[in-house]
Design an enzyme around this catalytic site. Sequence first.
Site, PDB file in Angstrom:
ATOM      1  N   HIS A 290      -0.837   0.564  16.567  1.00  0.00           N
ATOM      2  CA  HIS A 290       0.188   0.935  15.581  1.00  0.00           C
ATOM      3  C   HIS A 290       1.584   0.959  16.194  1.00  0.00           C
ATOM      4  CE1 HIS A 290      -3.419   2.196  13.439  1.00  0.00           C
ATOM      5  NE2 HIS A 290      -2.704   2.317  12.334  1.00  0.00           N
TER       6      HIS A 290
ATOM      7  N   PHE B 209       2.081  -1.432   8.805  1.00  0.00           N
ATOM      8  CA  PHE B 209       2.364  -1.531  10.239  1.00  0.00           C
ATOM      9  C   PHE B 209       2.288  -3.011  10.618  1.00  0.00           C
ATOM     10  CE2 PHE B 209       1.166   2.867   9.938  1.00  0.00           C
ATOM     11  CZ  PHE B 209       1.735   3.529  11.023  1.00  0.00           C
ATOM     12  N   ALA B 210       3.230  -3.450  11.420  1.00  0.00           N
ATOM     13  CA  ALA B 210       3.261  -4.872  11.775  1.00  0.00           C
ATOM     14  C   ALA B 210       1.974  -5.308  12.468  1.00  0.00           C
ATOM     15  CB  ALA B 210       4.467  -5.166  12.658  1.00  0.00           C
ATOM     16  N   ASP B 211       1.306  -4.365  13.114  1.00  0.00           N
ATOM     17  CA  ASP B 211       0.020  -4.671  13.756  1.00  0.00           C
ATOM     18  C   ASP B 211      -0.980  -5.226  12.743  1.00  0.00           C
ATOM     19  OD1 ASP B 211       0.345  -2.553  16.384  1.00  0.00           O
ATOM     20  OD2 ASP B 211       1.381  -2.041  14.525  1.00  0.00           O
ATOM     21  N   PHE B 212      -0.829  -4.813  11.481  1.00  0.00           N
ATOM     22  CA  PHE B 212      -1.787  -5.233  10.447  1.00  0.00           C
ATOM     23  C   PHE B 212      -1.612  -6.696  10.039  1.00  0.00           C
ATOM     24  CE2 PHE B 212      -1.662  -0.594   8.620  1.00  0.00           C
ATOM     25  CZ  PHE B 212      -2.098  -0.110   9.844  1.00  0.00           C
TER      26      PHE B 212
ATOM     27  N   GLU C  95      -4.832  -6.494   2.742  1.00  0.00           N
ATOM     28  CA  GLU C  95      -3.623  -7.217   3.171  1.00  0.00           C
ATOM     29  C   GLU C  95      -3.643  -8.690   2.788  1.00  0.00           C
ATOM     30  OE1 GLU C  95      -4.933  -4.816   5.036  1.00  0.00           O
ATOM     31  OE2 GLU C  95      -3.256  -3.448   5.408  1.00  0.00           O
TER      32      GLU C  95
ATOM     33  N   GLU D 216       0.835  -1.201   0.000  1.00  0.00           N
ATOM     34  CA  GLU D 216       0.000   0.000   0.000  1.00  0.00           C
ATOM     35  C   GLU D 216       0.873   1.255   0.000  1.00  0.00           C
ATOM     36  OE1 GLU D 216      -2.171  -0.736   3.597  1.00  0.00           O
ATOM     37  OE2 GLU D 216      -3.005  -2.585   2.788  1.00  0.00           O
TER      38      GLU D 216
END
Lengths: 356, 325
Positions: B129, B83-86, B60, B29
């Site tokens: 985040h 973001f790794a959270d995603f 994702e 993205e």
Amino acid sequence: MSAPPTDRAAAELRSGPPGVDPALLYRPPGTVDRPTALALYRQLTRMRQFEKRAYDLFLQNLVKGTSHLSLGMEAVAAGFGEAMHPEDYTFATYRGHAHTLARGTSMTGVMGELLGRDNGLLHGKGGSMHLTDVGNGVMGSYAIVGAHLAIALGAGWSAQYRGEPRVAVAFFGDGTTNIGAFHEALNLAAVWKLPVVFVCENNLYMEYTPIGDVTAVDRPAADRAASYGLEHILIDGNDADAVYLTAMQFLDRARTGGGPALIEAQTYRSGGHSRADPGKYKGVEEAAAWAQYDPTDVYRARLRQAGVADEEIVAIDAEAAHEVDVATEAAKAAPPPGPDRLMTNVWADGGAAWRN
Amino acid sequence: MAQLSYREAVSRGIAQEMARDGRVMLIGEDIGGAGGVFKTTGGLSEQFGRTRVVDTPISEQAILGAAMGAAMTGLRPIAEIMFADFFAVCWDIVVNEIAKMRYMTNGQVTMPLVIKSGNGGSLRMGAQHSQSVENWAMAVPGLKVVTPSTPLDVVGLMAAAVRCDDPVLFFEHKGLYASKGEVPDGEIVDELGKAAIRRPGKDATVLALGLMVGRALDAAEELAREGIDVEVIDVRSLVPLDTQTLLTSISRTGRLFTVEENPRLLGWGAEIASIAADECFWDLDMPIRRITTPHIPLPSADSLEDAVLPSVDRIVQDVRKGVYL
């Protein structure tokens, strides 16, 4: 010997899928020549007899774990299998035995995998739900609903980038149309005009629940196509000719840069969802109506009508029965995979080490 | 030799590999036209074109599915999860598909792909985040996991990850993007599975990752003024894990501290502590100490986030307490 296939007389059969307005059905162009018709029948009877044998072997406790059969749905796998080119990619679901066989994969390898034997396609490391045969274009059978639509998208992206005339075909059930990955994959495939054909096998049930009870539109896949700028294509999924001709048309279009298609094939799962499910929630009348529109019965009657001799049909059935018997015996005789298989092929170096 | 920021190093590493190998693609993205929300992919779409540096919708699962399908069929994609959270919205593709495919098919499928992602806290972005999720990935057989802490390591480990035939999760620390370091000219290729001793010492071994490496080094300088000689090791690679380097150091110093940004339970240091307890217990002079974020979601305000992420002061205090035990 395998049980002989059912053989209903033409007069007992319906002329179309129950409960479907014929006006809604897409009629693909073209006709099926005789060699192709015989090839389609050969696939139908192979798949039917294989799945019946697989069921018998569950009852004998020789197939462990879970397993999902395509009984009643073979025309989709047969039609696409015959239409696909050797270099095309198949992405199947956990209900993938027929789709794997359709690409020329060894029946013995499939049976061995179901029985957890070392002669299995995956040496017992995958099982019924993960049949894969890369050499024949079967890029995997995926058991988490929806994921493989996105993965097929990647194979299409790769073919497009490399300029290779390959199409990725993702087969999935009606239940998949309500998960996010379906929509993500459709959108991106349409935006990038990828050579991917998405094939929904609508067998009326998402696992145990009627699909109509949990879906906002009548046609779970075809009615969503417009959201991605694609045509509404609903086909008779129990008519191997209709499937084959539709596949030919949209595979060719995808292969020549025309972008993706979403095809909904109306069919019926004559058994339960999986081994554990007798399918008692299905209406008796509904099941009886679909039994009169069984894809192998329909096709056999059509061959007869076209003048194919009974002996030829019987010979094709017998050949398939023999193939199933040979696969069964080979699988039963094969040893289970040994512990030396366990710690291999986690990594590309062949091993499983995570530390030095 | 040039001074590069950590974020510039990311694009330098990717450019090096894309120039070398036409099968390497970049997908994610805002990575193309915008150069990435963290500006880690600036200039790449201009250099390699929009067919190799591909902007996607916010999808994702489709991003990672596309990367996986491409990797299985001959490309070597780098996918970005912003973001790794995603990872939480596409973890199925990572864990059930990418990680397991080779094993389930007994080697029929090869999965040469890299998933790069902005990881970690210190930027006041709150609980969704800021997470450090290396330990999520480390828990899954079939994934390789690296976290560079310097611009030089970013370039070299990116090259190693791209050249690896296995899936690699490449965790960039968001708190380090602006940091700078010397990066030599020419091709740089590092090795997965190697820890780096950043500061030799004899009294204690302090293991750290990402943003925590610099804090551990600062703490070591402070402790040195008190006569405590700390060895700081940048673990860099969680899978494969360089246990040789780690255990050799731990056995020599007799004291093990881990500095982990992740919340307490089952952080990456817990596995290393377990290995150390198994394999060099008799060399230890004190109990193993893990210095972690408490087991809470990360708060947003400066004062709160600073209070929970391991700080230089906390490392100094915990190591001092341990050494004088």
